[in-house]
Write a protein that holds these residues in place. Structure first.
Motif, PDB file in Angstrom:
ATOM      1  N   ARG A 401       0.732  -1.319   0.002  1.00 24.94           N
ATOM      2  CA  ARG A 401       0.067  -0.158  -0.135  1.00 24.94           C
ATOM      3  C   ARG A 401       0.989   1.312   0.052  1.00 24.94           C
ATOM      4  NH1 ARG A 401      -4.963   0.613  -2.082  1.00 24.94           N
ATOM      5  NH2 ARG A 401      -6.169   2.216  -1.238  1.00 24.94           N
ATOM      6  N   ALA A 402       1.645   1.529  -1.132  1.00 22.21           N
ATOM      7  CA  ALA A 402       2.619   2.613  -1.227  1.00 22.21           C
ATOM      8  C   ALA A 402       1.809   4.047  -1.178  1.00 22.21           C
ATOM      9  CB  ALA A 402       3.336   2.374  -2.383  1.00 22.21           C
ATOM     10  N   CYS A 403       0.503   4.009  -1.446  1.00 22.02           N
ATOM     11  CA  CYS A 403      -0.148   5.156  -1.544  1.00 22.02           C
ATOM     12  C   CYS A 403      -1.085   5.377  -0.557  1.00 22.02           C
ATOM     13  CB  CYS A 403      -1.358   5.038  -2.961  1.00 22.02           C
ATOM     14  SG  CYS A 403      -2.223   3.887  -2.714  1.00 22.02           S
ATOM     15  N   GLY A 404      -0.800   4.315   0.621  1.00 23.52           N
ATOM     16  CA  GLY A 404      -1.470   4.801   1.955  1.00 23.52           C
ATOM     17  C   GLY A 404      -2.848   4.549   1.694  1.00 23.52           C
ATOM     18  N   ASP A 405      -3.645   5.712   2.300  1.00 26.44           N
ATOM     19  CA  ASP A 405      -4.974   5.557   2.189  1.00 26.44           C
ATOM     20  C   ASP A 405      -5.762   6.524   0.988  1.00 26.44           C
ATOM     21  OD1 ASP A 405      -5.312   3.990   4.488  1.00 26.44           O
ATOM     22  OD2 ASP A 405      -5.326   5.996   5.822  1.00 26.44           O
ATOM     23  N   LEU A 406      -4.651   6.667  -0.031  1.00 21.13           N
ATOM     24  CA  LEU A 406      -5.050   7.530  -1.080  1.00 21.13           C
ATOM     25  C   LEU A 406      -5.421   6.568  -2.305  1.00 21.13           C
ATOM     26  CD1 LEU A 406      -2.096  10.069  -1.426  1.00 21.13           C
ATOM     27  CD2 LEU A 406      -4.426  10.235  -0.215  1.00 21.13           C
ATOM     28  N   TYR A 619       9.372  -2.229  -6.537  1.00 22.63           N
ATOM     29  CA  TYR A 619       9.905  -2.280  -5.250  1.00 22.63           C
ATOM     30  C   TYR A 619      10.670  -1.225  -4.890  1.00 22.63           C
ATOM     31  CZ  TYR A 619      10.757  -3.688  -0.522  1.00 22.63           C
ATOM     32  OH  TYR A 619      11.065  -4.030   0.810  1.00 22.63           O
ATOM     33  N   VAL A 620      10.488  -0.350  -3.691  1.00 27.45           N
ATOM     34  CA  VAL A 620      11.261   0.672  -3.099  1.00 27.45           C
ATOM     35  C   VAL A 620      11.605   0.357  -1.621  1.00 27.45           C
ATOM     36  CG1 VAL A 620      12.128   2.870  -2.781  1.00 27.45           C
ATOM     37  CG2 VAL A 620      11.157   2.224  -5.199  1.00 27.45           C
ATOM     38  N   HIS A 621      12.676  -0.219  -1.111  1.00 24.09           N
ATOM     39  CA  HIS A 621      12.643  -0.515   0.266  1.00 24.09           C
ATOM     40  C   HIS A 621      12.291   0.636   1.142  1.00 24.09           C
ATOM     41  CE1 HIS A 621      13.357  -2.818   3.647  1.00 24.09           C
ATOM     42  NE2 HIS A 621      14.354  -2.111   4.020  1.00 24.09           N
ATOM     43  N   GLY A 622      11.221   0.516   2.090  1.00 20.65           N
ATOM     44  CA  GLY A 622      10.996   1.371   2.965  1.00 20.65           C
ATOM     45  C   GLY A 622       9.786   2.255   2.420  1.00 20.65           C
ATOM     46  N   MET A 623       9.177   1.991   1.409  1.00 25.31           N
ATOM     47  CA  MET A 623       8.372   2.946   0.784  1.00 25.31           C
ATOM     48  C   MET A 623       7.212   2.453   0.016  1.00 25.31           C
ATOM     49  SD  MET A 623       9.280   5.961   1.194  1.00 25.31           S
ATOM     50  CE  MET A 623      10.738   6.729   1.909  1.00 25.31           C
ATOM     51  N   VAL A 624       6.802   1.203   0.694  1.00 25.72           N
ATOM     52  CA  VAL A 624       5.536   0.457   0.149  1.00 25.72           C
ATOM     53  C   VAL A 624       4.426   0.445   0.872  1.00 25.72           C
ATOM     54  CG1 VAL A 624       7.303  -0.670  -1.429  1.00 25.72           C
ATOM     55  CG2 VAL A 624       6.684  -2.010   0.876  1.00 25.72           C
ATOM     56  N   ASP A 625       4.456   0.862   2.203  1.00 24.10           N
ATOM     57  CA  ASP A 625       3.340   0.696   3.107  1.00 24.10           C
ATOM     58  C   ASP A 625       2.976   2.215   3.504  1.00 24.10           C
ATOM     59  OD1 ASP A 625       3.131  -1.877   3.464  1.00 24.10           O
ATOM     60  OD2 ASP A 625       5.056  -2.075   4.150  1.00 24.10           O
TER      61      ASP A 625
END
Length: 641
Positions: A401-406, A619-625
């Motif tokens: 969920r890289a986009c979070g709640d968007l 995939y970008v580590h640390g930026m997928v949630d």
């Protein structure tokens, strides 16, 4: 009989929306002319009838130019050679046989009728007395397979009338059932031990038949209450046939290494899995995942990649594609319009951008008609998106969920859309630039996965020593944080079952890494790969899946590690991922997307345009949630061409 030949005037318009035709295949043998008579029925009439009498034919059209003549309603009618052979085998000696065959029962020259009749197919195949999967004309090998499958079924069901010692050895050595002890002194045992390879070869050849990889057979076979397999003069139930083939592959797992055999077997498994979903009324998470799992199936008309599976939605989801997606089956639309409208329908329905996750190499349609954002279902390769679990039919997509709640806000009356507007064929997405690619490490020079992993590890963990030889271990202590980021990146922080943040794989990675370090000074490269494969099988399996056809990269501003699709090579028509390409977070994007800005000066008032690269997501580590949202970067619109 005075015969007229005019295929175009054979069909009268169907009287109602729920009408369809059946074909009575008249009796005959040998060289007798093949004759059919078409009759019109309605869905209501057949629902009201006590027992369905028709059989539906699932078959492969074959070469459209190789035609034969039959007689339909007293007129000469052209059919393909494949259908001619099928009808000749299927007709009975003394009575007519009621069939539904698309090439006969649908006016193929009437686009409107084709579109409307496709919507009836789910009813026709699900309600049919039998669905006949026609594999084509038989030969000596196919006869052996069909008879062995029948004997195996008889044995499984307790019918032992055929099961003498000879047959027991045949079944045991071909399928592993029943279990028998090796007896080198027994001549019968030795004979069938030698000839089992011949039996396996016959099975492999029949599994390789193209019918199993045809898009429409998925719907037709999945919906059948009673499915039979017919090859030449031999007929057997699907369950008995599938049981025999599955035992063959469990007995000799090496057969799965042969590409064509593996494809056929995988296709058969997909059919069986879909049949189980329908029979048990289980639902796959959504139609898009089902379509993705079946992406390797073939069709003459590229639109059928989509249309062929939409018909199962009535049974799987309780409503058709129009109600589910707002998408209509319409053969009057050009191929690129069908692909684009389906993509937009799924985006609007599911509120995310998963449908964009298809590799963009070797596109079949000119980009003037099909933008970089639109999946080309006509030329999908066998690469697998990072979004999906490693095995078909294994459940939901991996929960990134890289986009979070968007989530994806679709255009609604009186509301301003946040993304997903289609302007002149361009997709407008809203989001922000996360970073740019600064450096890349490709896979092309590594045959053994362990060799690539070792090279990538050193490149990622010791960025200031990247000019070292591949197997020269830097003396400096590895930074634990960079090492942790590395092993999570090359598996996209998920295991083979799609479970996120699999901490247990850390130990497998370190066992593998220690094994390589211990042996790197004493063995050659190939041996390093072999030794490395001994440890951490789950880790290496997942790594192989994620890194295939992809490259490791590092970003310029934040120094983030990531993995993205390099699109194989320019020889396939794709663009190589390269330094300067953009990594963006967009509304509805489960993972970051890879963008490339079109070069050149902008005219006054014009917007910068971009194209999607590779399989769109990386995939970008640390930026997928959702972590990137905390950076507070200003949102902007991206025009994707």
């Amino acid at each position: 009989m005075d015969l007229k030949k005019d295929d175009n005037v054979l069909y009268d318009p169907l009287p109602t929306a729920d009408s369809f035709r059946f074909a009575y295949l008249k009796p005959g043998v040998g060289q007798d002319p093949i004759e059919c008579e078409l009759v019109t029925r309605t869905v209501k009439e057949e629902v009201d009838s006590a027992t369905p009498q028709w059989e539906a034919l699932s078959w492969l059209w074959g070469a459209r130019g190789d035609l034969r003549a039959i007689i339909v309603n007293g007129r000469k009618f052209s059919v393909t050679r494949n259908l001619f052979i099928a009808l000749n085998h299927l007709r009975l000696r003394e009575r007519s046989r009621l069939l539904w065959v698309d090439a006969l029962c649908i006016n193929q020259d009437d686009i409107e009728e084709r579109s409307s009749q496709i919507k009836q197919m789910a009813f026709l195949f699900h309600r049919a007395k039998n669905v006949i999967a026609w594999l084509g004309g038989g030969d000596a090998g196919s006869q052996v397979v069909m008879r062995l499958a029948r004997y195996l079924h008889d044995f499984d069901t307790g019918n032992l009338s055929y099961c003498d010692a000879n047959m027991i050895y045949i079944l045991a050595l071909t399928f592993g059932v029943p279990a028998v002890e090796s007896d080198p002194s027994n001549s019968v045992f030795n004979y069938w031990k030698i000839h089992r390879y011949e039996n396996w070869n016959y099975i492999d050849r029949i599994v390789d038949r193209e019918l199993f990889r045809r898009s429409w057979v998925l719907q037709e076979a999945a919906l059948a209450k009673s499915l039979v397999v017919t090859c030449g003069t031999e007929t057997i139930s699907w369950d008995a046939f599938f049981r025999a083939v599955s035992l063959r592959f469990s007995t000799d797992r090496r057969a799965r290494d042969y590409p064509t055999v593996h494809q056929g077997w995988s296709a058969m498994q997909a059919i069986e899995n879909l049949r189980q979903l329908v029979a048990t009324k289980q639902r796959p998470p959504d139609l898009l995942e089902l379509l993705w799992a079946c992406r390797d199936y073939k069709s003459t008309d590229p639109r059928d990649r989509i249309f062929a599976l939409l018909g199962v939605s009535d049974l799987l989801y309780g409503h058709g594609p129009s109600q589910q997606l707002g998408f209509e089956i319409d053969y009057s639309k050009p191929i690129h319009d069908v692909f684009a409208s389906f993509a937009m329908s799924t985006i609007g329905k599911y509120g995310d951008l998963r449908v964009l996750a298809t590799r963009r190499s070797n596109r079949a349609f000119d980009s003037n008609y099909l933008g970089s954002w639109c999946p080309d279902w006509a030329s999908l390769d066998d690469g697998v998106s990072l979004l999906y679990r490693q095995h078909q039919w294994s459940g939901n997509i991996i929960k990134y969920r890289a986009c979070g709640d968007l989530s994806f806000a679709w255009l609604a009356a009186g509301k301003t859309p946040s993304m997903g507007v289609l302007e002149m064929g361009h997709l407008i997405l809203r989001g922000f630039i996360l970073d740019r690619i600064a450096a890349l490490r490709h896979t092309s020079h590594f045959i053994i996965e362990s060799d690539r992993l070792f090279d990538w590890h050193n490149w990622a963990v010791w960025p200031d020593q990247r000019e070292q030889a591949r197997f020269t271990q830097p003396k400096d202590q590895a930074d634990p944080q960079r090492q942790d980021a590395f092993w999570r990146t090359v598996i996209a922080d998920a295991d083979v079952n799609g479970n996120r943040q699999p901490v247990y794989l850390r130990a497998q990675f370190h066992r593998w890494y220690q094994k390589v370090i211990e042996s790197s000074n004493t063995v050659n490269d190939s041996t390093v790969g072999t030794l490395a494969g001994i440890e951490g099988k789950d880790f290496l399996t997942r790594m192989r899946h994620v890194t295939r056809g992809r490259c490791l990269f590092e970003t310029s501003e934040h120094g983030l590690l990531g993995i993205g699709d390099k699109d194989y090579s320019a020889e396939l028509g794709g663009e190589q991922l390269r330094p300067g390409d953009l990594i963006a977070i967009v509304h509805g994007g489960p993972l970051p997307v890879m963008l490339r800005a079109f070069d050149g000066p902008l005219q006054k008032g014009a917007k910068r345009t971009y194209e999607l690269i590779g399989d769109a997501f990386c995939y970008v580590h640390g930026m997928v949630d959702g972590e990137a949202l905390r950076l507070g970067t200003k949102m902007e619109d991206f025009t994707i061409v």
